[in-house]
Design a protein around this motif. Structure first.
Motif, short mmCIF file in Angstrom:
data_model
loop_
_atom_site.label_atom_id
_atom_site.label_comp_id
_atom_site.label_asym_id
_atom_site.label_seq_id
_atom_site.Cartn_x
_atom_site.Cartn_y
_atom_site.Cartn_z
N LEU A 38 -12.07 27.10 17.51
CA LEU A 38 -12.57 28.16 18.39
C LEU A 38 -12.86 27.62 19.79
CD1 LEU A 38 -13.54 31.06 18.79
CD2 LEU A 38 -15.78 30.35 17.90
N GLY A 39 -13.48 26.44 19.85
CA GLY A 39 -13.76 25.85 21.16
C GLY A 39 -12.49 25.52 21.92
N ASN A 40 -11.50 24.97 21.24
CA ASN A 40 -10.23 24.65 21.90
C ASN A 40 -9.53 25.90 22.41
OD1 ASN A 40 -10.54 21.91 21.31
ND2 ASN A 40 -9.45 22.08 19.37
N PHE A 41 -9.62 26.98 21.63
CA PHE A 41 -8.98 28.23 22.03
C PHE A 41 -9.59 28.77 23.33
CE2 PHE A 41 -8.78 32.91 21.81
CZ PHE A 41 -7.41 33.08 21.83
N LEU A 42 -10.92 28.77 23.40
CA LEU A 42 -11.58 29.23 24.62
C LEU A 42 -11.25 28.30 25.79
CD1 LEU A 42 -15.09 30.19 23.18
CD2 LEU A 42 -13.26 31.74 23.87
N HIS A 43 -11.21 27.01 25.51
CA HIS A 43 -10.91 26.04 26.56
C HIS A 43 -9.51 26.25 27.13
CE1 HIS A 43 -11.33 22.44 28.85
NE2 HIS A 43 -10.40 21.77 28.20
N ILE A 44 -8.55 26.52 26.28
CA ILE A 44 -7.18 26.75 26.74
C ILE A 44 -7.11 28.00 27.61
CG2 ILE A 44 -4.86 27.39 25.94
CD1 ILE A 44 -5.37 25.56 23.50
N ILE A 45 -7.83 29.05 27.22
CA ILE A 45 -7.84 30.28 28.03
C ILE A 45 -8.43 30.02 29.41
CG2 ILE A 45 -8.84 32.58 28.23
CD1 ILE A 45 -8.58 32.86 25.23
N ILE A 46 -9.56 29.30 29.46
CA ILE A 46 -10.20 29.04 30.75
C ILE A 46 -9.34 28.13 31.62
CG2 ILE A 46 -12.25 28.08 31.85
CD1 ILE A 46 -12.74 30.70 30.41
N ILE A 47 -8.66 27.17 31.01
CA ILE A 47 -7.76 26.30 31.78
C ILE A 47 -6.65 27.12 32.42
CG2 ILE A 47 -6.04 24.46 31.61
CD1 ILE A 47 -7.75 23.18 29.46
N ILE A 48 -6.06 28.03 31.66
CA ILE A 48 -5.01 28.88 32.21
C ILE A 48 -5.55 29.73 33.35
CG2 ILE A 48 -3.45 30.79 31.68
CD1 ILE A 48 -3.19 29.65 28.86
N LEU A 49 -6.79 30.23 33.19
CA LEU A 49 -7.43 31.01 34.25
C LEU A 49 -7.64 30.17 35.49
CD1 LEU A 49 -8.58 33.92 34.54
CD2 LEU A 49 -10.82 32.95 34.02
N GLY A 50 -8.13 28.94 35.31
CA GLY A 50 -8.33 28.06 36.46
C GLY A 50 -7.02 27.67 37.12
N LEU A 51 -5.99 27.46 36.31
CA LEU A 51 -4.67 27.14 36.86
C LEU A 51 -4.13 28.30 37.67
CD1 LEU A 51 -2.54 24.88 36.80
CD2 LEU A 51 -1.55 25.96 34.79
N PHE A 52 -4.29 29.51 37.18
CA PHE A 52 -3.85 30.70 37.91
C PHE A 52 -4.61 30.84 39.22
CE2 PHE A 52 -4.50 35.21 38.89
CZ PHE A 52 -3.19 35.63 39.07
N GLY A 53 -5.95 30.63 39.15
CA GLY A 53 -6.75 30.75 40.36
C GLY A 53 -6.38 29.71 41.41
N THR A 54 -6.04 28.52 40.97
CA THR A 54 -5.66 27.47 41.91
C THR A 54 -4.32 27.78 42.57
OG1 THR A 54 -6.81 25.86 40.52
CG2 THR A 54 -5.32 25.00 42.18
N ILE A 55 -3.37 28.26 41.79
CA ILE A 55 -2.05 28.57 42.33
C ILE A 55 -2.09 29.78 43.26
CG2 ILE A 55 0.29 29.31 41.72
CD1 ILE A 55 0.00 27.69 39.14
N GLN A 56 -2.90 30.79 42.88
CA GLN A 56 -2.95 32.04 43.64
C GLN A 56 -4.10 32.10 44.66
OE1 GLN A 56 -0.72 34.53 43.44
NE2 GLN A 56 0.47 33.29 41.98
N TYR A 57 -4.77 30.97 44.89
CA TYR A 57 -5.88 30.92 45.85
C TYR A 57 -6.99 31.91 45.50
CZ TYR A 57 -2.67 28.18 48.76
OH TYR A 57 -1.82 27.21 49.23
N ARG A 58 -7.35 31.98 44.23
CA ARG A 58 -8.44 32.85 43.77
C ARG A 58 -9.64 31.97 43.42
NH1 ARG A 58 -6.23 37.79 42.13
NH2 ARG A 58 -4.36 38.15 43.40
N SER A 59 -10.59 31.88 44.35
CA SER A 59 -11.72 30.97 44.15
C SER A 59 -12.63 31.42 43.02
CB SER A 59 -12.52 30.85 45.45
OG SER A 59 -12.97 32.13 45.88
#
Length: 208
Positions: A38-59
């Motif tokens: 469960l922890g890894n699943f949440l971590h993967i989701i947040i990483i994808i969110l952070g990756l998207f924010g970094t690429i799309q300039y979403r602070s």
């Protein structure tokens, strides 16, 4: 240049975190470790969110990522304490499976050099006997492998947190600078037509 370097580094760190988390998730699934799954699943989701924010300039997305990295560090510290049996914890308890099964870490029986054998119990009871698992020859004990996995996650999370804070500050400065320039442009846009119309309405006298 600094923004590009920090942004690219954060993208690389998120990608590396994603790969290591997927690897860890696979082995946790094999060991039926439901809490880490469960922890890894949440971590993967947040990483994808952070990756998207970094690429799309979403602070805002990067802020969520940075907050989660602090929680992720705390969770992995708990896992280290659990497997090293710090503070009264025991690696033989069923905390990682939510007490719904007696499964243990996959590395316990499949670590480097481990030889797994099924042996009969000390006292025989006919056909109702249950086989016991004997594991010998392990080059590294399973608890240390789990500790190394968690230590790697902590290291990546700490470095990711530092770069996330840096990228957020750079994005915020750029947004403030853009709003300031936009404000000046809008002022010029609204006031320049009045000056032009004032000039056009001036009477023109022709000399005879």
């Amino acid at each position: 240049m600094g923004c590009c370097t920090g942004r690219c580094t954060l993208i690389f760190l998120c990608t590396l975190q994603l790969l290591t988390s997927l690897e860890r998730q696979i082995f946790d699934f094999l060991g039926y470790q439901w809490a880490p799954i469960l922890g890894n699943f949440l971590h993967i989701i947040i990483i994808i969110l952070g990756l998207f924010g970094t690429i799309q300039y979403r602070s805002k997305y990067i802020v969520v990522y940075s907050i989660w990295t602090a929680l992720w560090v705390a969770w992995n510290v708990f896992i280290i304490c659990f497997y090293l049996e710090v503070g009264g914890l025991s690696k033989d308890t069923d905390y990682m499976t939510f007490n719904i099964s007696m499964h243990r870490s996959w590395w316990r029986e499949h670590g480097p050099g481990c030889v797994r054998r099924e042996v009969p119990p000390p006292t025989t009871r006919g056909l109702e006997d249950h086989a016991y698992i004997s594991v010998t020859g392990c080059m590294v004990e399973f608890q240390y492998l789990e500790v190394m996995h968690s230590s790697l996650q902590i290291l990546l999370a700490l470095v990711g947190f530092v770069y996330a804070c840096y990228v957020i500050s750079v994005f915020t400065e750029e947004e403030d600078s853009f709003d300031f320039i936009g404000g000046l442009d809008s002022y010029t846009y609204h006031h320049s037509p009045q000056k032009t119309s004032h000039v056009q309405l001036k009477p023109v006298y022709l000399s005879k």
